[in-house]
Design a protein around this motif. Structure first.
Motif, PDB file in Angstrom:
ATOM      1  N   ALA A   1      71.616   5.684 -25.720  1.00 46.73           N
ATOM      2  CA  ALA A   1      72.793   5.195 -26.439  1.00 46.73           C
ATOM      3  C   ALA A   1      73.787   4.499 -25.519  1.00 46.73           C
ATOM      4  O   ALA A   1      74.275   3.402 -25.828  1.00 46.73           O
ATOM      5  CB  ALA A   1      73.461   6.339 -27.187  1.00 46.73           C
ATOM      6  N   THR A   2      74.109   5.117 -24.382  1.00 45.99           N
ATOM      7  CA  THR A   2      75.095   4.524 -23.464  1.00 45.99           C
ATOM      8  C   THR A   2      74.595   3.196 -22.919  1.00 45.99           C
ATOM      9  O   THR A   2      75.345   2.207 -22.874  1.00 45.99           O
ATOM     10  CB  THR A   2      75.387   5.486 -22.303  1.00 45.99           C
ATOM     11  OG1 THR A   2      75.899   6.716 -22.824  1.00 45.99           O
ATOM     12  CG2 THR A   2      76.417   4.881 -21.357  1.00 45.99           C
ATOM     13  N   LEU A   3      73.319   3.149 -22.538  1.00 47.83           N
ATOM     14  CA  LEU A   3      72.739   1.904 -22.031  1.00 47.83           C
ATOM     15  C   LEU A   3      72.759   0.816 -23.097  1.00 47.83           C
ATOM     16  O   LEU A   3      73.063  -0.350 -22.800  1.00 47.83           O
ATOM     17  CB  LEU A   3      71.299   2.151 -21.575  1.00 47.83           C
ATOM     18  CG  LEU A   3      71.082   2.871 -20.250  1.00 47.83           C
ATOM     19  CD1 LEU A   3      69.596   3.175 -20.052  1.00 47.83           C
ATOM     20  CD2 LEU A   3      71.611   2.042 -19.085  1.00 47.83           C
ATOM     21  N   TYR A   4      72.461   1.214 -24.321  1.00 46.91           N
ATOM     22  CA  TYR A   4      72.379   0.208 -25.370  1.00 46.91           C
ATOM     23  C   TYR A   4      73.763  -0.309 -25.758  1.00 46.91           C
ATOM     24  O   TYR A   4      73.911  -1.495 -26.070  1.00 46.91           O
ATOM     25  CB  TYR A   4      71.660   0.756 -26.606  1.00 46.91           C
ATOM     26  CG  TYR A   4      71.162  -0.362 -27.494  1.00 46.91           C
ATOM     27  CD1 TYR A   4      70.000  -1.048 -27.180  1.00 46.91           C
ATOM     28  CD2 TYR A   4      71.882  -0.770 -28.624  1.00 46.91           C
ATOM     29  CE1 TYR A   4      69.540  -2.101 -27.972  1.00 46.91           C
ATOM     30  CE2 TYR A   4      71.435  -1.812 -29.413  1.00 46.91           C
ATOM     31  CZ  TYR A   4      70.267  -2.469 -29.082  1.00 46.91           C
ATOM     32  OH  TYR A   4      69.830  -3.515 -29.852  1.00 46.91           O
ATOM     33  N   ARG A   5      74.765   0.540 -25.723  1.00 52.07           N
ATOM     34  CA  ARG A   5      76.118   0.070 -26.020  1.00 52.07           C
ATOM     35  C   ARG A   5      76.579  -0.944 -24.973  1.00 52.07           C
ATOM     36  O   ARG A   5      77.245  -1.935 -25.306  1.00 52.07           O
ATOM     37  CB  ARG A   5      77.083   1.252 -26.097  1.00 52.07           C
ATOM     38  CG  ARG A   5      76.883   2.126 -27.345  1.00 52.07           C
ATOM     39  CD  ARG A   5      78.029   3.093 -27.536  1.00 52.07           C
ATOM     40  NE  ARG A   5      77.815   3.931 -28.712  1.00 52.07           N
ATOM     41  CZ  ARG A   5      77.251   5.131 -28.687  1.00 52.07           C
ATOM     42  NH1 ARG A   5      76.863   5.651 -27.513  1.00 52.07           N
ATOM     43  NH2 ARG A   5      77.080   5.823 -29.790  1.00 52.07           N
ATOM     44  N   ALA A   6      76.236  -0.701 -23.716  1.00 50.67           N
ATOM     45  CA  ALA A   6      76.564  -1.669 -22.666  1.00 50.67           C
ATOM     46  C   ALA A   6      75.795  -2.974 -22.891  1.00 50.67           C
ATOM     47  O   ALA A   6      76.321  -4.073 -22.690  1.00 50.67           O
ATOM     48  CB  ALA A   6      76.231  -1.089 -21.296  1.00 50.67           C
ATOM     49  N   TYR A   7      74.559  -2.861 -23.324  1.00 49.27           N
ATOM     50  CA  TYR A   7      73.725  -4.023 -23.656  1.00 49.27           C
ATOM     51  C   TYR A   7      74.343  -4.809 -24.813  1.00 49.27           C
ATOM     52  O   TYR A   7      74.373  -6.046 -24.797  1.00 49.27           O
ATOM     53  CB  TYR A   7      72.333  -3.513 -24.019  1.00 49.27           C
ATOM     54  CG  TYR A   7      71.312  -4.562 -24.377  1.00 49.27           C
ATOM     55  CD1 TYR A   7      71.059  -5.657 -23.550  1.00 49.27           C
ATOM     56  CD2 TYR A   7      70.553  -4.435 -25.543  1.00 49.27           C
ATOM     57  CE1 TYR A   7      70.086  -6.599 -23.886  1.00 49.27           C
ATOM     58  CE2 TYR A   7      69.580  -5.368 -25.879  1.00 49.27           C
ATOM     59  CZ  TYR A   7      69.354  -6.449 -25.052  1.00 49.27           C
ATOM     60  OH  TYR A   7      68.392  -7.369 -25.389  1.00 49.27           O
ATOM     61  N   GLN A   8      74.880  -4.105 -25.806  1.00 48.70           N
ATOM     62  CA  GLN A   8      75.530  -4.756 -26.937  1.00 48.70           C
ATOM     63  C   GLN A   8      76.756  -5.547 -26.492  1.00 48.70           C
ATOM     64  O   GLN A   8      77.041  -6.617 -27.033  1.00 48.70           O
ATOM     65  CB  GLN A   8      75.942  -3.719 -27.986  1.00 48.70           C
ATOM     66  CG  GLN A   8      74.791  -3.124 -28.769  1.00 48.70           C
ATOM     67  CD  GLN A   8      75.243  -2.037 -29.710  1.00 48.70           C
ATOM     68  OE1 GLN A   8      76.036  -1.155 -29.355  1.00 48.70           O
ATOM     69  NE2 GLN A   8      74.744  -2.084 -30.948  1.00 48.70           N
TER      70      GLN A   8
END
Length: 227
Positions: free
Chosen positions: A209-216
């Protein structure tokens, strides 16, 4: 003469162009599906059906009929509407909109091909990272969807070409809106409904989740910033 392939009816060069593009697009899409599914038909169910069945309970049969079957039928009929004028023998001579249509279609096919190949390689990797953010996925969170949307805009552009350009297309009145209905219906649904479902699924795993939010935050949803 219409878009039929009746014996003795001379076919427009545009019809052969569009048919060739369709065959390339369909072959690529079918290969990607079969490869992803291990060359088996219907061996596993799409995860979105699983989610709907779990969330809708006994209403699943009704909800999936309207939300999936009816909606997708309208979408598919609408998306293919431009093929009738595009392949009609009575269409305008080849023009610059044909070049635009072919460019959009080929670009869409190539973007989808590269994106799906990169996704397949990622999924097959035994030690893959939690997130695919390289290649085309560095510039768009859903480059495969971006390629597919470009493809259908290209098909619609071929109908514009058959009308001789924008002025001739718009002069068709309600007919032109019927031809454009598929793109006007599908693309907002894909962008505003389908992609958010995928995004939510990507955020389900706490470790991702944290990685994907940064990706977003750093990567656009669909179209790369430079488009």
């Amino acid at each position: 003469p219409d878009a039929g392939w009746d014996e003795g009816v001379p076919q427009h060069p545009r019809a052969y162009l569009v048919l060739g593009l369709l065959l390339v697009w369909a072959t690529r899409l079918m290969h990607n599906y079969l490869r992803r599914e291990g060359y088996q038909f219907g061996d596993r169910e799409d995860w979105r059906y699983n989610d709907m069945r779990r969330e809708h309970g006994r209403w699943f049969v009704i909800s999936q009929f309207f939300a999936v079957c009816v909606a997708q039928h309208c979408m598919l009929v609408g998306l293919t509407m431009p093929l009738q004028p595009a392949m009609a023998a009575s269409g305008a001579s080849l023009n610059r909109f044909d070049a635009l249509a072919a460019s959009l279609c080929l670009t869409g096919i190539c973007v989808g091909l590269v994106a799906d190949n990169q996704l397949f390689a990622y999924m097959q990797s035994p030690d893959k990272p939690l997130l695919l953010d390289s290649g085309l996925w560095r510039f768009s969170r859903h480059p495969n969807h971006f390629g597919e949307q470009l493809w259908w805009i290209g098909i619609l552009s071929s109908a514009v070409a058959a009308a001789g350009g924008w002025s001739g297309f718009v002069a068709g009145g309600p007919h032109c809106w019927a031809v454009a209905f598929g793109v006007c219906f599908n693309h907002p649904i894909d962008t505003l409904a389908t992609l958010p479902l995928i995004e939510a699924r990507m955020l389900r795993r706490p470790e991702r989740a944290t990685l994907y939010r940064a990706y977003q935050r750093r990567t656009p949803l669909l179209a790369p910033w430079f488009v």
